[in-house]
Design an enzyme around this catalytic site. Structure first.
Site, PDB file in Angstrom:
ATOM      1  N   ASP A 165     -10.424  70.677 -20.948  1.00 21.56           N
ATOM      2  CA  ASP A 165      -9.238  71.459 -20.607  1.00 21.56           C
ATOM      3  C   ASP A 165      -9.402  72.881 -21.127  1.00 21.56           C
ATOM      4  OD1 ASP A 165      -6.791  71.600 -19.447  1.00 21.56           O
ATOM      5  OD2 ASP A 165      -5.725  70.459 -20.985  1.00 21.56           O
ATOM      6  N   LYS A 219     -10.684  71.824 -16.494  1.00 17.74           N
ATOM      7  CA  LYS A 219      -9.361  71.843 -15.863  1.00 17.74           C
ATOM      8  C   LYS A 219      -8.667  73.124 -16.295  1.00 17.74           C
ATOM      9  CE  LYS A 219      -5.712  69.315 -17.436  1.00 17.74           C
ATOM     10  NZ  LYS A 219      -4.735  70.389 -17.745  1.00 17.74           N
ATOM     11  N   GLU A 228       1.943  67.390 -12.523  1.00 16.43           N
ATOM     12  CA  GLU A 228       2.699  66.934 -13.700  1.00 16.43           C
ATOM     13  C   GLU A 228       4.195  67.151 -13.497  1.00 16.43           C
ATOM     14  OE1 GLU A 228       1.213  68.136 -17.531  1.00 16.43           O
ATOM     15  OE2 GLU A 228       3.017  67.432 -18.571  1.00 16.43           O
TER      16      GLU A 228
END
Ligand code: KIV
Length: 299
Positions: A98, A128, A197
Site C-alpha cells: 500500500d 495499491k 471501500e
C-alpha cells in the site's frame, strides 16, 4: 519447521506464484478473489496456507500494528519492512504494498520512485494507491513503468477528512455516478483491480458489472469480484472501533492475553522454566567448572 526454497530476485515471479492476469480470469469464471491484509512473515505464511489469493500490506498497519489513530502516519520505510516480512512468509499469494500518504501525491516521479522501492527492496508484486481523478497520471506512470497498480476508491482513509469522516461514499445518485466514472477511468489508466471501500451494494454491483478488471470489496456487498478484510479485525486482535462491514471470525485477543497471563504467573511462582526447558552440562564438565570457579574466586 519446514524449509522452503529461496525466492527468486524481485521482479521475477516465484514458482507457484499466482499470475497477475489470473485475477481477471477469476472474474470471468465467476471465482471470487480472497484478499486479506498481513504485516509479518507468520501471517503471510498463514494466509498462504489458508489459500488466500492476494495479501495487501495495508497502511492500516499504522493503526493495527503501530498504534496510531489513523493510517496517515505510515511511512515508506515502515511499509517496506513489513512487506519484505510478508513476502518471506507468503509464496502463492500476490503481495500488494500500500502506498502510504505522502508517498505518491507530490508527482509522478515521486510515485514511481517509491513504487520501485516496494518492488526492488520489498519484493512487492504490485502496489495499491488511493484515489482517482488527480491520481490517474500516477497510475499511468506506474503501469507504464511496469509496476502493477491496484486502485482504491469509495472511502479512502488517507483523505477521510476531505470526505467528511469515515463514512460510506456514493450514497447520492451524483456521487454514485462519480464513483462509477472513477472506476472506469482507473481501469483505463491501467489498474489491474480496484478496491471499493464502504460503497452501497447496488453501486458496487453496477461498477463490478461495468469493469473487466476485478473489484475487491470492503463494505461494498457480496456483488464484488472479491473481498478484503483487515487481519486484526478478522481475528479479533484490534481493540479500536470496528466499522459495520467487519466480520470477526475469531476472538484471539483474550486467548493471547490468557496465555501471556499464565506465562507471567508461572515465571512469578517459579514453575517456568521446568526441567524440559533447560540444558544440562556433563558431570565432569560441571566439576571442572566448579573447580575453576573456586580458583577465580580465590583470585
Ligand atoms: O490499508 C488497508 O488495510 C486497506 C484495506 C482496508 C483495503 O487499504
Amino acid at each position: 519447521m519446514t524449509t522452503r526454497p529461496r525466492k527468486p530476485a524481485p521482479g521475477t515471479p516465484a514458482p507457484g506464484k499466482l499470475a497477475l492476469p489470473e485475477l481477471a480470469e477469476m472474474k470471468r469464471r465467476g471465482d471470487r478473489i480472497v484478499m486479506i491484509t498481513a504485516y509479518d512473515a507468520p501471517s503471510g505464511r498463514i494466509a498462504d496456507d489458508a489459500g488466500v489469493d492476494v495479501i495487501l500490506v495495508g497502511d492500516s498497519a499504522a493503526m493495527v500494528v503501530l498504534g496510531h489513530d489513523s493510517t496517515v502516519p505510515a511511512t515508506m520505510d515502515e511499509l517496506i519492512i513489513l512487506t519484505r516480512a510478508v513476502n518471506r512468509g507468503a509464496r502463492r499469494p500476490l503481495v500488494v504494498a500500500d502506498m502510504p500518504f505522502g508517498s505518491f501525491q507530490v508527482s509522478n516521479e515521486q510515485a514511481l520512485e517509491n513504487a520501485i522501492r516496494f518492488v526492488k527492496e520489498a519484493g512487492a508484486d504490485a502496489v495499491k494507491l488511493e484515489g482517482a481523478g488527480p491520481m490517474l497520471p500516477r497510475v499511468r506512470a506506474l503501469t507504464g513503468a511496469g509496476v502493477p497498480v491496484m486502485g482504491h476508491i469509495g472511502l479512502t482513509p488517507q483523505t477521510a477528512t476531505m470526505l467528511g469522516g469515515f463514512k460510506a461514499q456514493g450514497r447520492t445518485a451524483a456521487k454514485a455516478v462519480r464513483l462509477y466514472e472513477d472506476a472506469l477511468t482507473l481501469q483505463e489508466a491501467g489498474c489491474f483491480a480496484i478496491v471499493l471501500e464502504a460503497v452501497p451494494t447496488p453501486v458496487a454491483e453496477a461498477i463490478t458489472r461495468a469493469l473487466e478488471i476485478p473489484t475487491i470489496g470492503i463494505g461494498a456487498g457480496a456483488g464484488c469480484d472479491g473481498q478484503v478484510l483487515v487481519w486484526h479485525d478478522l481475528l479479533g486482535l484490534y481493540e479500536g472501533h470496528a466499522p459495520r462491514f467487519v466480520k470477526q471470525y475469531a476472538e484471539l485477543a483474550p486467548l493471547m492475553q490468557q496465555a501471556v497471563s499464565e506465562y507471567a504467573g508461572e515465571v512469578r511462582d517459579g514453575s517456568f522454566p521446568a526441567a524440559q526447558h533447560t540444558y544440562s552440562i556433563p558431570e565432569e564438565e560441571l566439576a571442572l567448572f566448579e573447580e575453576a570457579l573456586g580458583e577465580v574466586r580465590a583470585g
